[in-house]
Design an enzyme around this catalytic site. Structure first.
Site, mmCIF file in Angstrom:
data_model
loop_
_atom_site.group_PDB
_atom_site.id
_atom_site.type_symbol
_atom_site.label_atom_id
_atom_site.label_comp_id
_atom_site.label_asym_id
_atom_site.label_seq_id
_atom_site.Cartn_x
_atom_site.Cartn_y
_atom_site.Cartn_z
ATOM 1 N N ASP A 1 0.830 -1.201 0.000
ATOM 2 C CA ASP A 1 0.000 0.000 0.000
ATOM 3 C C ASP A 1 0.865 1.252 0.000
ATOM 4 O OD1 ASP A 1 0.927 -0.132 2.595
ATOM 5 O OD2 ASP A 1 -1.045 -0.051 3.548
ATOM 6 N N SER A 2 2.186 1.064 0.099
ATOM 7 C CA SER A 2 3.112 2.185 -0.089
ATOM 8 C C SER A 2 2.993 2.771 -1.489
ATOM 9 C CB SER A 2 4.553 1.724 0.166
ATOM 10 O OG SER A 2 4.842 0.536 -0.551
ATOM 11 N N ASP B 1 -0.856 -6.271 -0.084
ATOM 12 C CA ASP B 1 -1.225 -5.571 1.150
ATOM 13 C C ASP B 1 -2.730 -5.391 1.246
ATOM 14 O OD1 ASP B 1 0.722 -4.938 3.016
ATOM 15 O OD2 ASP B 1 1.408 -3.162 1.942
ATOM 16 N N LYS C 1 -1.007 -9.375 3.267
ATOM 17 C CA LYS C 1 -0.249 -8.863 4.410
ATOM 18 C C LYS C 1 -1.094 -7.867 5.183
ATOM 19 C CE LYS C 1 3.222 -5.840 4.013
ATOM 20 N NZ LYS C 1 2.819 -4.760 4.943
ATOM 21 N N GLU D 1 -1.001 -5.295 8.987
ATOM 22 C CA GLU D 1 -0.099 -4.621 9.910
ATOM 23 C C GLU D 1 -0.577 -4.730 11.357
ATOM 24 O OE1 GLU D 1 1.416 -1.109 6.829
ATOM 25 O OE2 GLU D 1 0.611 -0.572 8.805
ATOM 26 N N GLU E 1 9.933 -3.864 10.426
ATOM 27 C CA GLU E 1 10.317 -2.599 9.795
ATOM 28 C C GLU E 1 10.833 -1.590 10.820
ATOM 29 O OE1 GLU E 1 8.684 0.968 6.845
ATOM 30 O OE2 GLU E 1 7.456 -0.822 7.166
#
Length: 296
Positions: free
Chosen positions: A48-49, A87, A117, A119, A186
């Site tokens: 999603d970056s 993501d 993925k 978070e 991260e």
């Protein structure tokens, strides 16, 4: 050249057990996917970056499922060997297990992802467990979690105190216990990562987390020098592609303005008789408005 075998989740576990480093790259489109495929990458993350790297936002929060599905599907079409992870963007899984499962299924069914993925720990652990029970592999993500960067005080390293590092350890263990096949660490101090690696038995991919992890991930645009603006401390540039791109486009612009491009070699031929026939057919017709000479 020996053909590579498609990377699977069991293969990643084998790589961890054998101490074989795992190479992951975050990519967002078909050409990038083709490059990392040819380069021999093991795992590709459609992150999603993309919100920041290719869509121009200042955080990952604005991107949604619509964009992620388009990007992931484009990457899928460029891959054969690497494992593809998509993501789940902010707002796509937090509300309920049902929401999380539905959107995870969309990334698998509509975009062709092999896994998804998510978070953080907390309620994300419950979501991870639900998605895994629905038959979809999940990769967890702890440390600096961009979707909740506001709660973390900005894009900065996490786990720099014993208490905060212990929290990250608890989140990592919980995600692994929920069935996550791998984790991303991260922006965590290297010494902390070394300790945390003793806490989980699934493959760990680091980004700004030091060399002790089972593998590393960088963003395609960062490692190739395509991105501009702030470069995170953990990025190593392996090329300066943006500079080459700018030079190439500037040379093209100069050729167009100098009427150097296109040259004869860039055009398509026509039989002279056909050209003459065209002139005969058009003979006597008034010129088109934009072909008339400007008044003197």
């Amino acid at each position: 050249m020996t053909a590579r075998t498609r990377v699977t989740i069991p293969r990643l576990a084998e790589m961890k057990a054998a101490g074989e480093p795992i190479v992951m790259v975050t990519a967002y489109d078909h050409p990038s996917a083709q490059v990392v495929e040819k380069a021999g990458v093991d795992v590709v993350l459609v992150g999603d970056s993309a919100a920041m790297v290719v869509l121009g936002h200042d955080s990952t929060v604005p991107v949604g499922m619509t964009e992620m599905l388009v990007l992931a599907a484009a990457v899928r079409r460029g891959l054969t060997v690497p494992l593809l992870v998509g993501d789940l963007p902010f707002g796509s899984y937090e509300r309920s297990d049902e929401q999380a499962i539905e959107n995870a299924q969309r990334l698998v069914k509509e975009a062709g992802c092999d896994a998804v993925k998510i978070e953080r720990g907390g309620t994300s652990v419950d979501r991870a467990r639900a998605i895994v029970r629905a038959g979809i592999p999940v990769m967890g993500h702890v440390g600096l979690t961009p979707q909740t960067v506001g709660l973390l005080g900005g894009f900065k390293a996490q786990g720099r105190t014993a208490a905060s590092a212990a929290r990250i350890a608890a989140e990592a263990r919980a995600l692994a216990d929920a069935g996550c096949f791998a984790l991303v660490f991260e922006a965590i101090p290297s010494a902390v990562t070394e300790i945390l690696m003793e806490q989980v038995d699934v493959p760990v991919i680091g980004i700004g987390a030091g060399p002790a992890t089972d593998g590393q991930v960088l963003v395609f645009h960062d490692l190739l020098g395509i991105s501009t603006g702030h470069t995170p401390k953990f990025v190593k540039r392996y090329a300066e592609v943006r500079e080459a791109m700018t030079t190439g486009v500037a040379a093209y612009a100069a050729d167009v303005r100098g009427r150097v491009f296109p040259g004869p070699e860039h055009g398509y031929p026509i039989d002279p008789d056909e050209s003459a026939e065209l002139r005969r057919l058009l003979d006597g017709r008034p010129p088109l408005p934009w072909a008339r000479s400007a008044p003197g």
